[in-house]
Design an enzyme around this catalytic site. Sequence first.
Site, PDB file in Angstrom:
ATOM      1  N   ARG A  47      79.180  11.634-103.515  1.00 40.33           N
ATOM      2  CA  ARG A  47      78.143  12.046-102.562  1.00 40.33           C
ATOM      3  C   ARG A  47      78.818  12.703-101.369  1.00 40.33           C
ATOM      4  O   ARG A  47      80.034  12.728-101.276  1.00 40.33           O
ATOM      5  CB  ARG A  47      77.387  10.811-102.082  1.00 40.33           C
ATOM      6  CG  ARG A  47      78.338   9.827-101.420  1.00 40.33           C
ATOM      7  CD  ARG A  47      77.699   8.702-100.656  1.00 40.33           C
ATOM      8  NE  ARG A  47      78.694   8.003 -99.869  1.00 40.33           N
ATOM      9  CZ  ARG A  47      79.324   6.899-100.241  1.00 40.33           C
ATOM     10  NH1 ARG A  47      79.057   6.323-101.389  1.00 40.33           N
ATOM     11  NH2 ARG A  47      80.221   6.342 -99.447  1.00 40.33           N
ATOM     12  N   HIS A  66      84.569  -4.400 -94.500  1.00 43.52           N
ATOM     13  CA  HIS A  66      84.775  -3.372 -95.527  1.00 43.52           C
ATOM     14  C   HIS A  66      83.944  -2.136 -95.290  1.00 43.52           C
ATOM     15  O   HIS A  66      83.678  -1.357 -96.195  1.00 43.52           O
ATOM     16  CB  HIS A  66      84.488  -3.931 -96.923  1.00 43.52           C
ATOM     17  CG  HIS A  66      85.104  -5.269 -97.094  1.00 43.52           C
ATOM     18  ND1 HIS A  66      86.461  -5.445 -97.077  1.00 43.52           N
ATOM     19  CD2 HIS A  66      84.547  -6.503 -97.201  1.00 43.52           C
ATOM     20  CE1 HIS A  66      86.726  -6.725 -97.196  1.00 43.52           C
ATOM     21  NE2 HIS A  66      85.591  -7.392 -97.255  1.00 43.52           N
ATOM     22  N   LYS A 113      82.289   1.467-111.748  1.00 39.23           N
ATOM     23  CA  LYS A 113      83.663   1.316-111.248  1.00 39.23           C
ATOM     24  C   LYS A 113      84.614   0.855-112.350  1.00 39.23           C
ATOM     25  O   LYS A 113      85.783   1.238-112.383  1.00 39.23           O
ATOM     26  CB  LYS A 113      83.693   0.329-110.083  1.00 39.23           C
ATOM     27  CG  LYS A 113      82.742   0.679-108.935  1.00 39.23           C
ATOM     28  CD  LYS A 113      83.193   1.891-108.144  1.00 39.23           C
ATOM     29  CE  LYS A 113      82.340   2.125-106.901  1.00 39.23           C
ATOM     30  NZ  LYS A 113      81.210   3.044-107.105  1.00 39.23           N
ATOM     31  N   GLU A 121      89.120  -7.234-108.117  1.00 38.88           N
ATOM     32  CA  GLU A 121      90.339  -6.434-108.030  1.00 38.88           C
ATOM     33  C   GLU A 121      91.349  -7.225-107.216  1.00 38.88           C
ATOM     34  O   GLU A 121      90.972  -8.002-106.341  1.00 38.88           O
ATOM     35  CB  GLU A 121      90.035  -5.154-107.251  1.00 38.88           C
ATOM     36  CG  GLU A 121      90.190  -3.887-108.022  1.00 38.88           C
ATOM     37  CD  GLU A 121      89.751  -2.694-107.174  1.00 38.88           C
ATOM     38  OE1 GLU A 121      89.154  -1.789-107.755  1.00 38.88           O
ATOM     39  OE2 GLU A 121      89.994  -2.719-105.946  1.00 38.88           O
TER      40      GLU A 121
END
Lengths: 501, 501, 168, 168
Positions: free
Chosen positions: A292, A235, A116, A200
């Site tokens: 994916r 999440h 990431k 983040e």
Amino acid sequence: MFRKILIANRGEITVRIIKACQEMGISTVAVYSEADRESLHVQMADEAVCIGPAPAIESYLNMERIIQTAHQMKAEAIHPGYGFLAENADFAKKCEQENIIFIGPNSKALKLVGDKIRSRQTMEKAGIPIIPGMKSLPQDISEFKNEAQRIGYPVMIKASAGGGGKGMRIVHEEKELNPSLEAGMREAKSAFGDESVYLEKFLEEPRHVEFQVLADNHGNIVHLFERECSIQRRHQKIVEETPSPALEPALRAKMGETAKKVIEVSGYNNAGTVEFLLDKEKNFYFLEVNARLQVEHPVTELTTGVDLVHQQISIASGEKLSFSQEALHQKGHSIECRIYAEDPLNNFLPSSGKVLFLKEPIGPGVRHDGGIYSGCEVPIYYDPILAKLIVWAENRELARQRMVKALEDYVILGIKTTIGFLKDLISHPQYKAGNTTTGFIKRHFGQWEGKKKTEKNLEVALIASAFESLNSLQPRRGEERLAREMFSPWQSLGKWRIGGK
Amino acid sequence: MFRKILIANRGEITVRIIKACQEMGISTVAVYSEADRESLHVQMADEAVCIGPAPAIESYLNMERIIQTAHQMKAEAIHPGYGFLAENADFAKKCEQENIIFIGPNSKALKLVGDKIRSRQTMEKAGIPIIPGMKSLPQDISEFKNEAQRIGYPVMIKASAGGGGKGMRIVHEEKELNPSLEAGMREAKSAFGDESVYLEKFLEEPRHVEFQVLADNHGNIVHLFERECSIQRRHQKIVEETPSPALEPALRAKMGETAKKVIEVSGYNNAGTVEFLLDKEKNFYFLEVNARLQVEHPVTELTTGVDLVHQQISIASGEKLSFSQEALHQKGHSIECRIYAEDPLNNFLPSSGKVLFLKEPIGPGVRHDGGIYSGCEVPIYYDPILAKLIVWAENRELARQRMVKALEDYVILGIKTTIGFLKDLISHPQYKAGNTTTGFIKRHFGQWEGKKKTEKNLEVALIASAFESLNSLQPRRGEERLAREMFSPWQSLGKWRIGGK
Amino acid sequence: MDFEFIIDNKLHKISLEKKEDCFVFSDGEKTQEVNIKFISPHVISVLIEGRSYQVYWARDKEKRYLSLEGEEIVVQEPSASPEGIEKREEKSREDELKVKAPMPGKVIKINVSENEKVRKNQTLAIVEAMKMENELKSTIDGYVKKIFISQGELVDSEKPLIELELKE
Amino acid sequence: MDFEFIIDNKLHKISLEKKEDCFVFSDGEKTQEVNIKFISPHVISVLIEGRSYQVYWARDKEKRYLSLEGEEIVVQEPSASPEGIEKREEKSREDELKVKAPMPGKVIKINVSENEKVRKNQTLAIVEAMKMENELKSTIDGYVKKIFISQGELVDSEKPLIELELKE
């Protein structure tokens, strides 16, 4: 085209992939852990091989064993599904080295988008908007503290190696930082075998909008429009739909082009999803690439008419995309609800055990992608997703009504599921209005206590229970015969009379 | 919009209509004969009323009783489904008089199109191409003989009051005429309560192509493209699809406009189907209007995205069509197979009895409209249709492959069905090539004897039987407990061990 | 015949008697005729005054799971639970001090030790199942009396993992 | 244990023995290990050399209905039918003279009377079921010996409706 494919997964997605292979005339090899001998994917595949004990790390995550099985069964390709090894660049690379086609992106692209931090760097360089946060993986725990102070609380801890909400934590103040980091790293380790996490900036109540992309091995890239997946809990997406109520055609086109650019910059091929956050001012930020097949891929299939698993397989076999961007259109509206084995009345704790009875909803515009059956056991070892319920209708409101009805028609007895919760959610006026943000559940369903049972239904439940008791009391005076008859499928249960008549 | 609708039918179409009503928030009243207390439509409806003994004439065809039930249950409208009273102008008229909305065309239009002779006259006058044949109902049996001589053998005997192949007979030479007339009249009487029949020229191996039409009560008419229904047995459609492999855009547009004209000339409203025969030179002839929801309506739904039952109800409640002809497009390809309780290896004799086990095929692009369940009884009194299997895919060949697979996944044990026959039919090279005419079955499946069983499947069947015997032998020494456990849903059957372990 | 059932901790006393082709139901206040059929082993069809109910049911030990009109109802028989309802309520207060796993899983961390002082909502241990971590929290301000588990252990949802003690 | 089954009139002799976690199957020629499980009351999963078969099954009196890979197979036990296969074949020649209804239905027309001379394939009667007319045809050139039915009667598929006699 391939003759035989091994599917390195379990549950509903494996069943979905097997069906696609069967339609394409491709043989399938299922692999299973010792806990899954009786799972649906084992029964449905043409061949099935046990690859180890129940814990995923010894079976579904056992790369060597899976590759060895592919060789042994003469499978030319491996479809990884989602989760498990789907985004594992090492696995993709091993497949490449072993001359087995990995049905997914090339290992180099997978490594890039799977990291990431590096992908954030790459995207920023290419001019793609990203969320403020760490641009390199911290060497030291104190870096987290400094970075959090720099970008300002609340911040989000995310697993570098994975998605699906695993390892994620929101941190509102400094004193929560350390315990959240610990938990996040443990979860990341357990889910992806890699404990790396990063920080983040946490955007307040954004929408989660992602674009489905297909890229063949010849440089052709198309996007298949967006999916809005804002409704999340822990999440974890639980309801997805397309089109997003928030996008106008111009914004959709712009985001779609950005998604294609992300794929191009990454050197990515096969199916992928580019995730964005969309803030209240309709600014969008690149979040990550899900490298994916997504859990929520069916809503795209129902609105574009493109079968994404067929496309994945065709692309992996070297075929060119058979359509251009201009040929793709969205038609109607589609909503997906994920059905989890969780107890919504008890903090959504996972619920394992036996599915005593299952009735899948069917009907016009209703699709059910499931991995369960009446009598199956839901093991404790794996993700609690049982199935996905997807509807299509001419417009959003009709789709919403169809979903409410389909959820009502859906019966799973014996374990706790999220069906009742989802029904209330889809029926909520704010969902109806399309006011969906990532804060939706917290705001509207923080204190969900279920619906009060209607008096009439209680009465009918009592009547049915008494009726059933009358029948099961009978056996106390002739127990054996009756029990046998009740089981016997050749007994006319329908015509069976009560009270010895 | 209506609050409550009574559905004057049974089986899969009633289940289909109930689902549509539920989505629209409309309550449903099922009616049932004494043979149908345990039928699926009774269980699914909000309310259910028994309207008489098993024979249809005393229940599902009992107009007074049905209207009285509608009043009693405060239903504002009646949906007749297909068959039974669906095309009975007297019933539509009685509803109008009783202030109940008949969800179908107005009784005047219904009477016109239901009278095949008068409608032929009307259409010919309006310049619509028709097949040579009788233009008035014969007064005397000798008129049939004269007309047959005039138009030339082979001729077709058709029931004036009905469709669906009931009462139809092809006559190749004069000596067959009288017995065929007798049989046709008997069948017509039994199916529609009206023994009138007439003669038409029999076209050799035409295609049967029909157009779906919607007309609101405000003069707006659209067509929803064609369905090809050439695959017929005993003049009964068994496989339908859209688009037709035989139509080019120009011909499609021309036939569509003709269909709309037929509807306009007839003063017809609500959903209807205009049937044409298409000969080898692509000349088309008006055949008749099917003044109801068709069995094969789902293929139109899947390719246009329009829900025809929703539309029927909206139109009946007085709403205007919400789309124009220009907004309608065909997307992808759809095929339907009708699943009948018939024995294909024994001259398609009807097969009644108990469905010991049912597994409906499900999956992406697969729709199953059924009226049965595991354990249900199929009574001898009604039409042998059990269910319809419908698939959609991006193109014809993909849809065909999906259908083959879905038929393979379809399990009905205990009664004979047409599933195996249909699988062979859909797999036939001439079906694959789109060479479908009304002579298809006779030409390619006149001598169908089923597939030879594969050695491996035989072996597995023996193994499974022996395994099952081992288990059912166990009870001979502890029978009661084991039998009880096998029935008990709370016993972990999956983990149940053999041999006393 | 008379029946007693418990739904959501509430006791219901009813009777159901066979009468010709149907049944007569009474809940003490009103009495009505109902038409009931076994449709298949897991489906019961109930018609009451024209209303049609399709009841799905299954049984697991002493519990009946029913689903009708999209609503799930768990029905228990009083005799099936060894104590009466009132006794069970008493017992549940006692149970509050025994921390159980919310579901079967694996103990991945124990955050406290015996005799340690704990605050209400403090995390005592973490149990993982189906890839989700679940924190076991203290229900009281008090002390850890006894820890029955060790890290890495697979635990069921029935047995207490940790016992607490009220602060005196 | 040894088993005998009849499929499509052919007798199969096999054996199946439990061996640890699996079974050993033999058909007299070859012997192999198989893994077999009851998945649910109507589904049996069979794994043979990695091949996976999902067998659906149900039973009606002496018949087992099986479905696997989309193929339906009816399995019977020899002991279930009172006569052996050979005897049954003899009997079927006798049965030829007894005209039965192909399915349960209603007699809507009788076209012949007793002692009437009939040709092979001549229509003897018409039985209606599920709205379809079905003609009962003579299987022989001969005479009508006995008519057991009358018009309008509901008939089953088991009992003979008309008995024929061979032309001498």
